[in-house]
Design an enzyme around this catalytic site. Sequence first.
Site, mmCIF file in Angstrom:
data_model
loop_
_atom_site.group_PDB
_atom_site.id
_atom_site.type_symbol
_atom_site.label_atom_id
_atom_site.label_comp_id
_atom_site.label_asym_id
_atom_site.label_seq_id
_atom_site.Cartn_x
_atom_site.Cartn_y
_atom_site.Cartn_z
ATOM 1 N N ASP A 361 0.822 -1.214 0.000
ATOM 2 C CA ASP A 361 0.000 0.000 0.000
ATOM 3 C C ASP A 361 0.855 1.264 0.000
ATOM 4 O OD1 ASP A 361 0.846 -0.636 2.668
ATOM 5 O OD2 ASP A 361 -0.533 0.899 3.398
ATOM 6 N N GLU A 362 0.267 2.320 -0.484
ATOM 7 C CA GLU A 362 0.792 3.691 -0.365
ATOM 8 C C GLU A 362 2.264 3.807 -0.769
ATOM 9 O OE1 GLU A 362 -2.036 5.613 3.047
ATOM 10 O OE2 GLU A 362 -0.323 4.464 3.770
#
Length: 575
Positions: A361-362
């Site tokens: 993620d991210e």
Amino acid sequence: MHVQKLIFLVIICIFIDCSNCFRDDVVKDLYPYPRLIQYSDEYQYGPDCVLVEHNMNALVFNNDSIWSKKEMNSIRLFYRNLYKDFRKLDSDSFSAIPTFQLLKIELIKFPVMSKQDYDDSFNDTVPFGANEYYDLRIFKDAVTIYSHSKFGVYQALKTMASLSLVYQDTFCVKYIPFRIQDQPRFKYRGLLLDTGRSYFSIDSIKEIIRGLSLLRYNVLHWHLVDDQSFSMEMLDEFLQDLHLKGAYHLGYIHNQIPITKGKFYTQKEIKSVVRYAEERGIRVIPEIDLPGHARSWDVAYKLGAQCPMFMKSTRYNSVNLEYTYSIPLDISRNYTVNVIQGVLKEIVNLFTDPLIHLGGDEVDIRCWAEDKEMQKRMEELGYTSPTTYIDYFKKILKDIKHTILVNKTVIQWEDILSPMDITKDSHTIYQLWKGDDSLKQLKEKKSRFIYSFGNYLDPSYQSCQTFEKCYNQSKLLELEKNFPNQFIGVEACAWEMIEQDNVQSLESNGLDKVERSFNDTVWYKLIAISEKLWTQPMHQLPSNISLYLKRAQIQTLKLSHIISIGNKTISRVTL
């Protein structure tokens, strides 16, 4: 045995199917609510109960050849631990107990699971839906449990204990005679615990595991590594700076709330947590977040992309200082890949569960775009734009899956999905936290997924902030209908929480105060979520709302005697 079956058949004819009815005296102690309850029409609640032995000799395994020695030992140990928890409950209000003979519990392994259910549960090695089925039958002179596996027996024993009082070292089971058949609505029912930012003691983690078990969750997702900390010990001397330098290297979290710098979990402690959880029917799935959220790796070995301007201009604020810095790994270097491989080799030896979470993620490509040296190396590898670097990382990960993680199934956050990727993928499980944007793509890929949006437990936009909102199941009904073979369950996520009670932080604007105490903030939401994950929709939120609340509040009071759930939790179990 034949006599018992005959008695049961006679009695069952006068039983009432209570799958759609709510009798206050019978169901007030049942939470989450079971799939089917049958009780005698002649039933009258009074001071009577049956006394069931609490020791391990109380368990009688019908046809020992079907139950393996390992299964029998596991069930005995679970029963002993369950008794230890429930003996803490106050039984002073229950008196005039008759002196019946002490009963034993007969355990019958029946019927056999289907091949699909057996395969889904990794050959019945983890609790995963169908193998948590049970049929509990209690009469004045007999207690019998039918189940597919030890995991169903665990659930049956929890039901029996919740309908009991502990009296003179026995379980005193009320409301007899009755029969309860049950199994979970969802196969995967989890909690994410974030120790990649804030340290929780081993005792606190084990207490959380006990609470999860009693609420019929079956997964602890242990988020061990993040920008703020590499919180687990590495034994390889060439990897040890990850925990020696990277563990809680800032010494604070949100709003500069201090935490102990340099603390980490030894491998011996991690093994003790995994073993403790397995004994209580809880899986422990580790997460090593890759390739983003990697500042702790960079503190140790300079493995991160170098982007000082990006961090100072976009990731810094005067309230949280460097806490919000987040950088991805420099995946262009062989050294980085070697360290990743070394870490995952140790993870595989530590965690027995067939699932492993590798984050994804991210990953902010603006940091990659600033690192000119990394860009040169990536161009040599054939990747000319930072937008394509994640594809190279997927290639690295594919090689790791075929070597180090050959016996593991990988979970990743939905961010790792490439926009146009609709390649069939039944091997990766995706975790959705942003909303519904990835659902269409996952339908094309035929991939399984876990849903977390709306079930976050921190103050973010993905969270449910009240007991009622956490209980709401409208989205789950939609997912069940549209993704019957892909939607495997829900995970509640407790990001950035603090072990201590009564802790608040300031948000980046310097004005808004936010609760950060795990006990104050998380437990009442977990209680709400637990029933929507276990109980079939037709049995949820009956027309008699007061009874629903009463059941939840009784469960909360029981938990408060067994584990520390915070002073605010009881008052927050309300609509």
